[in-house]
Design a protein around this motif. Structure first.
Motif, PDB file in Angstrom:
ATOM      1  N   TYR A  32      30.295  11.135  63.235  1.00 56.47           N
ATOM      2  CA  TYR A  32      28.930  10.774  63.625  1.00 56.47           C
ATOM      3  C   TYR A  32      28.599  11.263  65.032  1.00 56.47           C
ATOM      4  N   CYS A  33      27.300  11.408  65.287  1.00 59.22           N
ATOM      5  CA  CYS A  33      26.833  11.815  66.605  1.00 59.22           C
ATOM      6  C   CYS A  33      27.134  10.696  67.614  1.00 59.22           C
ATOM      7  N   CYS A  36      25.849   6.714  67.414  1.00 54.10           N
ATOM      8  CA  CYS A  36      25.345   6.416  66.062  1.00 54.10           C
ATOM      9  C   CYS A  36      25.728   5.008  65.613  1.00 54.10           C
ATOM     10  N   HIS A  38      26.158   3.926  62.705  1.00 52.75           N
ATOM     11  CA  HIS A  38      27.137   3.904  61.604  1.00 52.75           C
ATOM     12  C   HIS A  38      28.513   3.472  62.101  1.00 52.75           C
ATOM     13  N   CYS A  66      24.625  10.784  55.822  1.00 55.12           N
ATOM     14  CA  CYS A  66      25.589  10.866  56.925  1.00 55.12           C
ATOM     15  C   CYS A  66      26.862  10.092  56.635  1.00 55.12           C
ATOM     16  N   ASN A 136      17.637   3.830  59.438  1.00 52.83           N
ATOM     17  CA  ASN A 136      17.282   4.450  60.714  1.00 52.83           C
ATOM     18  C   ASN A 136      16.034   5.314  60.573  1.00 52.83           C
ATOM     19  N   GLY A 140      19.440  11.751  58.209  1.00 52.18           N
ATOM     20  CA  GLY A 140      20.285  12.321  59.249  1.00 52.18           C
ATOM     21  C   GLY A 140      20.998  13.580  58.788  1.00 52.18           C
ATOM     22  N   SER A 225      18.859   0.638  62.426  1.00 55.77           N
ATOM     23  CA  SER A 225      19.791   1.491  63.146  1.00 55.77           C
ATOM     24  C   SER A 225      19.074   2.624  63.852  1.00 55.77           C
ATOM     25  N   CYS A 227      19.044   6.837  65.086  1.00 53.41           N
ATOM     26  CA  CYS A 227      19.517   8.187  64.779  1.00 53.41           C
ATOM     27  C   CYS A 227      19.105   9.060  65.954  1.00 53.41           C
ATOM     28  N   PRO A 235      21.186   8.102  73.084  1.00 55.22           N
ATOM     29  CA  PRO A 235      21.508   6.835  72.419  1.00 55.22           C
ATOM     30  C   PRO A 235      20.877   5.610  73.075  1.00 55.22           C
TER      31      PRO A 235
ATOM     32  N   CYS B  18      28.498   8.284  74.772  1.00 56.54           N
ATOM     33  CA  CYS B  18      27.149   7.878  74.343  1.00 56.54           C
ATOM     34  C   CYS B  18      26.475   6.971  75.356  1.00 56.54           C
TER      35      CYS B  18
END
Lengths: 270, 75, 361
Positions: A32-33, A36, A38, A66, A136, A140, A225, A227, A235, B18
């Motif tokens: 995941y980015c 994220c 998730h 995703c 989200n 994604g 959520s 994205c 974020p 992040c």
């Protein structure tokens, strides 16, 4: 400085451990980015499975999107379903293994667009499964296209001028709809943007698994959520955007907390 | 008087920088490092370790489960 | 022992599913096969054997329920008819890709589209050439009698687990609706958890015990070199089926100058055609492929050097005829005769076609 280093060394001892990654979550770095949601939800599920001691009794169903690779990270048996079909796959598993814990994990495109029929009917049958829904408001995996839950005016790669209701219809509040179904036992909407929200979300996921154990009907947990990549925000700003824009449309809290409806309410008279 | 002191270990190769833990930290213990890890991310680290109370807010919001938290009472 | 009953083909599918120890059936009503689920529901096997029967919200859901239950090592089946099988195509492809065993019954009706509820064999290509996306094959059995409807459910499960592959029973509306005498197997127990562990313990998802690695049922692989390997493994499996599972029936072929090739209900009609033609002094035989995949190409190839021609008789626009031509490889003439739209030609019409297309032509 060395005094400080010594003091840290004093603290970092096994007996002082207050948080470590659950062993139910494996060591693979998630795809995941950064930031994220998730990742947080995966961790919460793993922690609940760990704390309930049900790792050997739990089967997850991952979606397309995703989280298609969810099976890589949580150390349990998994089935990877076709796009939108996770509730049907979970139904198949649960019906032949009624005493196991079965959960589906789906995004908004999977659960609320292509898989709407499977979602509704699984809940309407009151399948004794847990459904985790990551909303989200965007696709994604495929690169930020409009989701059924995309907000009006929200820019995505297929709504480059913002979602327009004349063209695209309205954000789908599927969780509210599902809460109306007699098969639903527990329906809640959570988020994971700050520590308090994360702790509440974990309690909700735990409760969902407990509802499953009691075979009271479907337990449905939406997690509003972020994205970052899809929203093109970092974020931290994604969390702010979510609080400002998503929460008014998708208000947090329990939508239903009871048990599958009594059949007598629906029975024919004759 | 006993004081609660904490410390965190960040798995720097797992961290994706992040910044959520930095924001979640109530004592400004954490910050993103000027250096980057092998993936190129500015990983989180204890910039002000003396501030840490081991509250686990950072680990709670971490999407990559790369923070381990310790807490002790220091006389 | 070997109870003898008069039953419909569709009903027998249901009874055989219960008696062979089936674990679950998931389906959706569609003519001309709705009796399968109706019979199962009336029999209430969950009270006796513990078999699950569930009416799903669609064929898409049915096949994905089959996917889920099959992934637990259970003996699971579904049934449908042509348009419903099209809806299942995605799930069938996923099951083939994930190497999940199951039995799928297609009681074919005429197409394309909503078509007709009358019998047809127009899904031959769909069944034998995959039907969904990707390089995969189903093992396809074509019953020509109510007895075979029964027997192929039992055989279908055996083959599905032998190869970890979906097996399709490609019936048609004639066989599904036909009532015939059938000898039923005695009730067999469902597999115990221990038996399932012994048969499929290396891959099933039933909860991961402490000392084993997690099992993942998936057809997904992002690494091309591994994905090509997965494909090669599937192809190797299909080649094994071709080597080991070809089934056919050859009727009066030894001295034949012409051979009819037909499967399912078309083969029953052709059996009569053979008699009519032989009474007139024309030496005609019949090859009835029982497995449509793997196709009985060897026997057809062998007869190709002995006969003056083959006539493929199908209730479609000519689908199996292409497989016959591949097997014959130019060694003799191959013609097609068929009807569509739910029309079932009588045996003498086939005999006339044989004259027009092969003998006279």
């Amino acid at each position: 400085m060395s005094v400080l280093a010594d003091r840290i060394k004093e603290i970092i001892k096994p007996e002082n451990l207050v948080y470590a990654k659950s062993p139910v979550l494996n060591d693979d770095i998630m795809h995941y980015c950064p930031g994220c949601s998730h990742g947080v939800v995966h961790r919460l599920i793993a922690e609940v499975i760990d704390e309930m001691g049900i790792q050997d009794q739990t089967i997850g169903v991952s979606p397309v999107g995703c989280s298609v690779f969810a099976y890589k990270y949580i150390d349990i048996d998994w089935q990877e379903a076709a796009h939108g079909r996770a509730p049907a796959v979970a139904t198949g598993i649960k019906r032949v293994l009624p005493d196991k814990y079965v959960f589906s994990y789906q995004g908004d495109g999977d659960l609320a667009a292509i898989g709407t029929a499977e979602t509704f009917h699984a809940v309407n049958r009151g399948e004794n499964i847990v459904m985790i829904f990551i909303n989200n408001a965007i696709y994604g995996m495929t690169g930020g296209q409009m989701a059924p839950t995309t907000l009006v005016g929200q820019i995505t790669s297929t709504t480059p001028y913002g979602r327009n209701v004349d063209l695209n219809g309205y954000p789908l509040k599927i969780t509210e709809l599902l809460a109306q179904l007699p098969g639903a036992a527990y329906v809640t909407r959570q988020s994971v943007q700050n520590p308090a929200a994360v702790r509440k979300a974990k309690k909700a996921i735990r409760k969902a698994f407990e509802v499953q154990a009691l075979k009271k009907g479907t337990a449905f947990v939406e997690v509003v959520s972020t994205c970052s990549s899809g929203w093109k925000l970092n974020p931290v700003d994604s969390n702010k955007w979510m609080e400002e824009n998503m929460f008014p449309q998708y208000p947090l809290g329990d939508l239903k907390d009871s048990s599958r409806a009594d059949a007598d309410l629906y029975r024919i008279k004759g | 008087m006993a004081k609660v002191r904490g410390a965190v270990i960040v798995d720097t190769e797992v961290c994706k920088g992040c910044n959520l833990c930095v924001v979640a930290c109530p004592t400004q213990t954490l910050a993103l490092n000027r250096n980057v890890n092998n993936k190129g991310y500015h990983y989180s680290y204890m910039e002000n370790p003396e501030n840490c109370t081991g509250c686990t807010n950072c680990s709670a919001v971490c999407p990559d489960s790369c923070i381990t938290v310790y807490r002790a009472k220091i006389e | 022992m070997g109870e003898l009953r008069l039953m419909k083909g569709n009903e027998v599918i249901a009874i055989a599913a219960i008696r062979c120890g089936g674990d679950a059936y998931f389906g959706y009503p569609i003519t001309p096969q709705s009796e399968v689920m109706e019979t199962l529901m009336a029999e209430r096997p969950w009270e006796d054997t513990g078999m699950v029967v569930l009416q799903a919200e669609s064929e898409i859901a049915s096949i994905n329920m089959v996917y889920g239950a099959a992934g637990c090592g259970k003996r699971v089946m579904t049934s449908s008819s042509s348009p419903g099988i099209s809806l299942m195509a995605e799930g069938i492809s996923y099951m083939a890709g994930s190497e999940l065993p199951c039995v799928i019954v297609n009681v074919q009706r005429g197409g394309p589209g909503l078509g007709t509820i009358q019998p047809s064999q127009a899904d031959y290509n769909q069944a034998t050439k995959g039907g969904g996306h990707g390089d995969y094959s189903l093992l396809v059995l074509a019953p020509a009698s109510v007895q075979e409807m029964h027997d192929f459910v039992v055989l279908g499960f055996e083959l599905a687990f032998k190869y970890r592959n979906p097996v399709m029973i490609l019936a048609d509306g004639v066989i599904g609706q036909l009532m015939e005498k059938v000898k039923l197997i005695d009730q067999r127990p469902r597999w115990t958890n221990e038996q399932i562990a012994e048969i499929s313990g290396s891959w099933i998802t039933v909860g991961k015990s402490k000392n084993r690695k997690k099992h993942v049922i998936t057809s997904l692989e992002m690494d091309s070199s591994i994905m090509e390997g997965n494909n090669l493994r599937l192809q190797e499996k299909y080649n094994r089926m071709k080597a080991e599972e070809v089934r056919f029936e050859a009727i009066e072929c030894d001295d034949a100058e012409y051979i009819l090739v037909a499967f399912g209900s078309a083969a029953r009609i052709c059996q009569k055609t053979v008699q009519i033609a032989r009474k007139k002094g024309v030496k005609v035989g019949l090859i009835r492929p029982i497995t449509l995949f793997p196709f009985p190409e060897k026997i057809i190839s062998e007869y190709a050097t002995k006969v003056k021609g083959f006539l493929s008789v199908e209730f479609n626009a000519g689908q199996m005829v292409n497989d016959i031509r591949l097997a014959v490889n130019g060694k003799t003439r191959v013609e097609y005769f068929g009807r569509m739209g739910g029309i079932i030609p009588p045996p003498d019409e086939v005999e006339v076609a044989l004259h027009q297309k092969l003998i006279k032509g």
